[in-house]
Design a protein around this motif. Structure first.
Motif, PDB file in Angstrom:
ATOM      1  N   MET A   1       0.732  -1.213   0.012  1.00 28.85           N
ATOM      2  CA  MET A   1      -0.092   0.126   0.057  1.00 28.85           C
ATOM      3  C   MET A   1       0.949   1.244  -0.099  1.00 28.85           C
ATOM      4  N   VAL A   2       0.660   1.962  -0.920  1.00 28.83           N
ATOM      5  CA  VAL A   2       1.392   3.202  -1.256  1.00 28.83           C
ATOM      6  C   VAL A   2       0.848   4.598  -0.677  1.00 28.83           C
ATOM      7  N   GLU A   3       1.583   5.468  -0.049  1.00 29.60           N
ATOM      8  CA  GLU A   3       0.965   6.677   0.388  1.00 29.60           C
ATOM      9  C   GLU A   3       1.651   7.756  -0.501  1.00 29.60           C
ATOM     10  N   SER A   4       0.667   7.884  -1.486  1.00 25.69           N
ATOM     11  CA  SER A   4       0.956   9.049  -2.258  1.00 25.69           C
ATOM     12  C   SER A   4      -0.355  10.027  -2.313  1.00 25.69           C
ATOM     13  N   PRO A   5      -0.448  11.234  -2.587  1.00 29.63           N
ATOM     14  CA  PRO A   5      -1.579  11.996  -2.391  1.00 29.63           C
ATOM     15  C   PRO A   5      -2.849  11.861  -3.290  1.00 29.63           C
ATOM     16  N   GLY A   6      -3.966  11.882  -2.826  1.00 32.11           N
ATOM     17  CA  GLY A   6      -5.247  11.726  -3.310  1.00 32.11           C
ATOM     18  C   GLY A   6      -6.297  12.135  -2.539  1.00 32.11           C
ATOM     19  N   ALA A   7      -7.454  12.344  -3.162  1.00 28.68           N
ATOM     20  CA  ALA A   7      -8.866  12.434  -2.392  1.00 28.68           C
ATOM     21  C   ALA A   7      -9.238  11.582  -1.352  1.00 28.68           C
ATOM     22  N   ASN A   8      -8.954  10.203  -1.533  1.00 26.07           N
ATOM     23  CA  ASN A   8      -9.335   9.252  -0.598  1.00 26.07           C
ATOM     24  C   ASN A   8      -8.296   9.084   0.391  1.00 26.07           C
ATOM     25  N   PHE A   9      -8.085  10.171   1.299  1.00 20.58           N
ATOM     26  CA  PHE A   9      -7.190  10.122   2.314  1.00 20.58           C
ATOM     27  C   PHE A   9      -7.384   9.016   3.231  1.00 20.58           C
ATOM     28  N   SER A  10      -6.343   8.457   3.765  1.00 24.74           N
ATOM     29  CA  SER A  10      -6.061   7.416   4.643  1.00 24.74           C
ATOM     30  C   SER A  10      -5.746   7.866   6.001  1.00 24.74           C
TER      31      SER A  10
END
Length: 502
Positions: free
Chosen positions: A469-478
């Motif tokens: 699982m990669v943490e890269s920016p996007g609207a589905n924040f984790s």
């Protein structure tokens, strides 16, 4: 001859990420994408029974003994608020259809449970309220919901029963429709409303921690009763949809049965299991550069490393056009690698205009503020597709998708060999056939990067050497704790204690 019972059936699906940069118009519900186009009337009875969709499971379970009054079914890809116009037009078709149906014995609704409309926090609750204005309080209404539903008090109060998916990836949609029918039969046999219970959890769970192939959800869902047990007809969990800034966001439990005391006791028992699992939720994410480094070391053809770009998942409202992971793949020198699906109709058109074999300069993705700028690259057009084909994976088995013009592009870079699957319609990469449409065989890659959070696991996990699982920016924040909620009810933790401790 005794007349067969008549059931009005309808579906209205949207998962609303209120933090996403654009919303859903009426036209988004009309057109086909990865799901069927808006379907009305008798066509519903032909289109959906072969598909792995709840309404199909319900129809197949009920059609031998019940008559249907099919009204409408429509869905739009997850994004931000549903436009008032879209909600009003679809809700009117449903309510007017029920009013004009004549004698009905029941209503079944194939809903999502996380719809937020411009004027209503609780889209499903508002739809049920309007239906009750037509039917009154006594009409049996059974609803199936997505596992990510933000189940509200109104949804429970205004319906007679709710059945929820129990798998993520969602591979039990047919079974959920069947369980909804079983719940309806129990309601009709009881002759009056079932006892019901709702329990709301005091914390939110990021989508990437909700998978039922791993703990704690694996055990939580395995522990639910498979069917009616004594006086308890059904118990279900919803894990909630956290990118929705509404009061009743979050996990919930619903229970139904013929005895109020038994239903309450069963609800309390299973809710206690959910609360006890709070410190077991995990979210192991790696930064894009670190994930690429591991993939470069361990990936090989025949057993690819799968990189999940979880925060740019269009199935949760992501734009599917962020380029952080793509840049890291090229900069990291990955070879025999692919990323998909990148939503970029402008680049897809340019590729089709240029033709296979052409080398063109493009500006890939990066158009919604999650990246400093689009990714400027020179690419070779390796394959083209009209984007219309049928998928065969565990989730989309038998579904004819239409993603508009698609292209396979090779990034021309001396240090790497990275391909990009570009589509004209935004859709989650959860089926291998979405890549095969442009000539990419996933298992022949060393690294496969997917814009998906969990659903891809159903079809890609069997071929994967490892999933990262990669943490890269996007609207589905984790990382919920880093987001400002304005409407969430007081006292709700934005992340489970297990994640907070990590």
């Amino acid at each position: 001859m005794t007349a067969r019972p008549r059931i009005a059936i309808a579906g209205f699906q949207h998962e609303t990420n209120t933090f996403a940069p654009f919303g859903a118009s009426y036209d988004d519900f009309v057109r086909a994408d990865g799901w069927p186009e808006m379907t009305t009337g008798a066509a519903i009875l032909e289109v959906f029974p072969p598909l792995a969709i709840p309404i199909g499971g319900f129809i197949n379970a009920a059609r031998s003994t019940y008559d249907f009054v099919p009204l409408i079914w429509c869905a739009a890809e997850p994004c931000s608020f549903v436009a008032d116009d879209a909600f009003e037009r679809v809700a009117t078709v449903i309510c007017d259809g029920i009013a004009a149906a004549g004698g009905l014995d029941a209503i079944y609704l194939d809903l999502h449970g996380a719809m937020v409309v411009q004027s209503f926090e609780d889209g499903e609750g508002e739809l049920l309220r309007r239906i009750r204005e037509v039917t009154g309080p006594d009409m049996p209404i059974i609803v199936s919901l997505d596992m990510h539903a933000n189940v509200t008090e109104a949804m429970v109060a205004l319906s007679d029963g709710i059945a929820l998916y129990r798998t993520y990836p969602h591979i039990d949609m047919i079974e959920t429709g069947q369980r909804a029918f079983a719940l309806l039969q129990q309601r009709l046999a009881h002759g009056k409303p079932l006892a019901k219970a709702l329990r709301k959890a005091p914390f939110l769970v990021p989508l990437a921690a909700q998978g039922t192939d791993f703990e704690p959800c694996k055990s939580l869902y395995a522990g639910l009763p498979a069917g009616a047990k004594g006086a308890v007809a059904n118990i279900d969990f919803a894990t909630g949809f956290p990118p929705a800034d509404i009061r009743e966001c979050g996990p919930a439990l619903v229970a139904y049965g013929t005895d109020e005391t038994a239903v309450a006791a069963a609800a309390d028992q299973h809710f206690a299991r959910l609360l006890a699992a709070e410190n077991r939720f995990e979210l192991p994410m790696l930064a894009a550069s670190e994930a690429v480094g591991r993939a470069a070391r361990d990936g090989r053809k025949g057993a690819p490393i799968v990189l999940a770009d979880i925060q740019d998942n269009p199935g949760a409202g992501g734009t599917s056009d962020t380029i952080g992971l793509l840049k890291a793949m090229v900069d990291g020198g990955l070879r025999d690698s692919v990323l998909g699906l990148l939503w970029d109709p402008e680049t897809a058109k340019a590729a089709h205009d240029a033709g296979i074999g052409a080398e063109i300069d493009v500006r890939l993705g990066g158009r919604y503020g999650y990246d400093p700028a689009p990714y400027a690259a020179r690419v070779r057009v390796e394959a083209l597709s009209d984007g219309a084909f049928t998928c065969h994976g565990p989730i989309l088995g038998g579904v004819a998708v239409d993603l508009g013009p698609m292209a396979r592009l090779r990034i021309l870079d001396e240090k790497s060999d990275v391909h990009v699957a570009v589509a004209s319609i935004r859709y989650q990469c959860l089926d291998q056939d979405l890549l095969r449409a442009v000539g990419i065989e996933p298992k022949e890659q060393s690294v496969v990067a997917l814009k998906s959070t969990i659903h891809f696991r159903a079809d890609f996990a069997p071929i994967a050497r490892e999933i990262i699982m990669v943490e890269s920016p996007g609207a589905n924040f984790s990382r919920n704790e880093q987001v400002t909620y304005k409407n969430l009810r007081p006292g709700v933790r934005k992340t489970p204690t297990g994640l907070a401790a990590a």
